[in-house]
Scaffold this motif. Sequence first.
Motif, PDB file in Angstrom:
ATOM      1  N   SER A 110       0.826  -1.201   0.000  1.00 32.79           N
ATOM      2  CA  SER A 110       0.000   0.000   0.000  1.00 32.79           C
ATOM      3  C   SER A 110       0.870   1.265   0.000  1.00 32.79           C
ATOM      4  N   GLN A 111       1.920   1.251   0.808  1.00 38.87           N
ATOM      5  CA  GLN A 111       2.829   2.407   0.842  1.00 38.87           C
ATOM      6  C   GLN A 111       3.519   2.602  -0.511  1.00 38.87           C
ATOM      7  N   GLY A 112       3.905   1.493  -1.138  1.00 41.06           N
ATOM      8  CA  GLY A 112       4.555   1.579  -2.450  1.00 41.06           C
ATOM      9  C   GLY A 112       3.603   2.144  -3.493  1.00 41.06           C
ATOM     10  N   ALA A 113       2.361   1.686  -3.460  1.00 40.78           N
ATOM     11  CA  ALA A 113       1.362   2.165  -4.417  1.00 40.78           C
ATOM     12  C   ALA A 113       1.126   3.666  -4.224  1.00 40.78           C
ATOM     13  N   ALA A 114       1.076   4.096  -2.967  1.00 42.11           N
ATOM     14  CA  ALA A 114       0.883   5.521  -2.675  1.00 42.11           C
ATOM     15  C   ALA A 114       2.102   6.328  -3.135  1.00 42.11           C
ATOM     16  N   ARG A 115       3.295   5.811  -2.890  1.00 40.80           N
ATOM     17  CA  ARG A 115       4.515   6.511  -3.305  1.00 40.80           C
ATOM     18  C   ARG A 115       4.551   6.690  -4.821  1.00 40.80           C
ATOM     19  N   GLU A 116       4.224   5.617  -5.545  1.00 43.02           N
ATOM     20  CA  GLU A 116       4.251   5.707  -7.005  1.00 43.02           C
ATOM     21  C   GLU A 116       3.224   6.718  -7.512  1.00 43.02           C
ATOM     22  N   THR A 117       2.078   6.768  -6.848  1.00 44.19           N
ATOM     23  CA  THR A 117       1.026   7.710  -7.258  1.00 44.19           C
ATOM     24  C   THR A 117       1.480   9.143  -7.025  1.00 44.19           C
ATOM     25  N   ASP A 118       2.173   9.342  -5.924  1.00 42.29           N
ATOM     26  CA  ASP A 118       2.708  10.662  -5.611  1.00 42.29           C
ATOM     27  C   ASP A 118       3.800  11.035  -6.616  1.00 42.29           C
ATOM     28  N   GLU A 119       4.722  10.096  -6.878  1.00 42.82           N
ATOM     29  CA  GLU A 119       5.848  10.381  -7.774  1.00 42.82           C
ATOM     30  C   GLU A 119       5.394  10.624  -9.209  1.00 42.82           C
ATOM     31  N   GLU A 120       4.489   9.788  -9.683  1.00 43.44           N
ATOM     32  CA  GLU A 120       4.146   9.848 -11.111  1.00 43.44           C
ATOM     33  C   GLU A 120       3.069  10.875 -11.423  1.00 43.44           C
ATOM     34  N   ALA A 121       2.171  11.131 -10.472  1.00 44.05           N
ATOM     35  CA  ALA A 121       1.061  12.048 -10.765  1.00 44.05           C
ATOM     36  C   ALA A 121       1.081  13.306  -9.899  1.00 44.05           C
ATOM     37  N   GLY A 122       1.789  13.267  -8.778  1.00 48.33           N
ATOM     38  CA  GLY A 122       1.778  14.410  -7.865  1.00 48.33           C
ATOM     39  C   GLY A 122       0.363  14.725  -7.400  1.00 48.33           C
ATOM     40  N   ALA A 123      -0.402  13.668  -7.154  1.00 51.24           N
ATOM     41  CA  ALA A 123      -1.811  13.835  -6.795  1.00 51.24           C
ATOM     42  C   ALA A 123      -1.989  13.813  -5.280  1.00 51.24           C
ATOM     43  N   ARG A 124      -3.076  14.453  -4.797  1.00 52.22           N
ATOM     44  CA  ARG A 124      -3.490  14.319  -3.394  1.00 52.22           C
ATOM     45  C   ARG A 124      -4.614  13.304  -3.377  1.00 52.22           C
ATOM     46  N   PHE A 125      -4.503  12.298  -2.518  1.00 47.52           N
ATOM     47  CA  PHE A 125      -5.471  11.206  -2.571  1.00 47.52           C
ATOM     48  C   PHE A 125      -5.514  10.489  -1.235  1.00 47.52           C
ATOM     49  N   GLU A 126      -6.534   9.634  -1.123  1.00 51.32           N
ATOM     50  CA  GLU A 126      -6.705   8.808   0.070  1.00 51.32           C
ATOM     51  C   GLU A 126      -6.710   7.356  -0.421  1.00 51.32           C
ATOM     52  N   MET A 127      -5.865   6.519   0.164  1.00 48.71           N
ATOM     53  CA  MET A 127      -5.792   5.118  -0.277  1.00 48.71           C
ATOM     54  C   MET A 127      -7.053   4.365   0.149  1.00 48.71           C
ATOM     55  N   GLN A 128      -7.502   3.452  -0.719  1.00 51.53           N
ATOM     56  CA  GLN A 128      -8.654   2.620  -0.404  1.00 51.53           C
ATOM     57  C   GLN A 128      -8.263   1.136  -0.477  1.00 51.53           C
ATOM     58  N   GLU A 129      -9.234   0.281  -0.809  1.00 52.02           N
ATOM     59  CA  GLU A 129      -9.006  -1.168  -0.755  1.00 52.02           C
ATOM     60  C   GLU A 129      -8.149  -1.679  -1.918  1.00 52.02           C
ATOM     61  N   LEU A 130      -7.509  -2.832  -1.673  1.00 50.94           N
ATOM     62  CA  LEU A 130      -6.829  -3.554  -2.753  1.00 50.94           C
ATOM     63  C   LEU A 130      -7.888  -3.970  -3.774  1.00 50.94           C
ATOM     64  N   PHE A 131      -7.607  -3.754  -5.054  1.00 52.62           N
ATOM     65  CA  PHE A 131      -8.624  -3.978  -6.084  1.00 52.62           C
ATOM     66  C   PHE A 131      -8.245  -5.078  -7.072  1.00 52.62           C
ATOM     67  N   ALA A 132      -6.971  -5.177  -7.451  1.00 50.88           N
ATOM     68  CA  ALA A 132      -6.584  -6.176  -8.459  1.00 50.88           C
ATOM     69  C   ALA A 132      -5.202  -6.739  -8.170  1.00 50.88           C
ATOM     70  N   ILE A 133      -5.081  -8.051  -8.373  1.00 51.36           N
ATOM     71  CA  ILE A 133      -3.780  -8.734  -8.296  1.00 51.36           C
ATOM     72  C   ILE A 133      -3.623  -9.489  -9.602  1.00 51.36           C
ATOM     73  N   MET A 134      -2.605  -9.156 -10.375  1.00 48.65           N
ATOM     74  CA  MET A 134      -2.394  -9.789 -11.674  1.00 48.65           C
ATOM     75  C   MET A 134      -1.025 -10.459 -11.701  1.00 48.65           C
ATOM     76  N   ASN A 135      -1.025 -11.766 -11.941  1.00 40.87           N
ATOM     77  CA  ASN A 135       0.232 -12.487 -12.118  1.00 40.87           C
ATOM     78  C   ASN A 135       0.683 -12.363 -13.562  1.00 40.87           C
ATOM     79  N   VAL A 136       1.872 -11.850 -13.770  1.00 36.21           N
ATOM     80  CA  VAL A 136       2.428 -11.784 -15.123  1.00 36.21           C
ATOM     81  C   VAL A 136       3.612 -12.749 -15.134  1.00 36.21           C
ATOM     82  N   VAL A 137       3.253 -14.026 -15.276  1.00 36.75           N
ATOM     83  CA  VAL A 137       4.224 -15.107 -15.064  1.00 36.75           C
ATOM     84  C   VAL A 137       5.391 -15.032 -16.051  1.00 36.75           C
ATOM     85  N   SER A 138       5.111 -14.631 -17.292  1.00 38.19           N
ATOM     86  CA  SER A 138       6.157 -14.654 -18.324  1.00 38.19           C
ATOM     87  C   SER A 138       7.328 -13.734 -17.997  1.00 38.19           C
ATOM     88  N   VAL A 139       7.097 -12.699 -17.216  1.00 47.90           N
ATOM     89  CA  VAL A 139       8.202 -11.802 -16.864  1.00 47.90           C
ATOM     90  C   VAL A 139       8.497 -11.814 -15.365  1.00 47.90           C
TER      91      VAL A 139
END
Length: 206
Positions: A110-139
């Motif tokens: 959750s902290q990583g997701a918030a950090r990336e949102t801050d770094e990439e968008a510079g947005a003000r936001f409130e974190m909510q629930e986990l929504f998606a987990i995607m396995n990308v096995v090939s990489v």
Amino acid sequence: MTLITLLTCAASSGDQSRYTYLMHRPPLKHCRVCGTAVAYRLPDDGDTRERAVCPACHTVHYENPLNVVGTVPVWGEGGAQVLLCKRNIEPRRGKWTLPAGFMEMGETTSQGAARETDEEAGARFEMQELFAIMNVVSVGQVHLFYRARLLSTEFNPGHETLEARLFAEHEIPWEEIAFRTVRETLKHYFADRRKGNFALHVGDIG
Ligand SMILES: [Zn+2]
């Protein structure tokens, strides 16, 4: 109550080339301990997978999947608009993505997701629930997206982003989305929004 939707996304061969992930980690060439060229072979301890083994100091290098963490930042009546970032870095420079990136040591998903949102968008936001987990096995990656509620429509994107803007569902540039996990997550978001119930989605991609 959270529902778990299991989906298997069996990409056609056409899809494969279209969505090939470009973030492969190359095979290890040198020992991380002593710098000697490594060889991929079965270690001597009974391990059944080939590993990068150092012929000099005998270090066995274990390589495991990486987590990519991000958000689905939303704004407006019932989260009608989603914030997307136009990438200023390879791979997929110029394509649109949800804010996301590799999880760092010392932070939670959750902290990583918030950090990336801050770094990439510079947005003000409130974190909510986990929504998606995607396995990308090939990489060897697992992508995790949290929903986030934007608190302002002022964005101050960092150097990795050319532009950050809000999109309603009918405005989403589906053909210009950088990664398949982002595309699938956006589809789930708008489908759940129509149903009025956000579930946790678990998917396997390629
Ligand atoms: Zn070594």
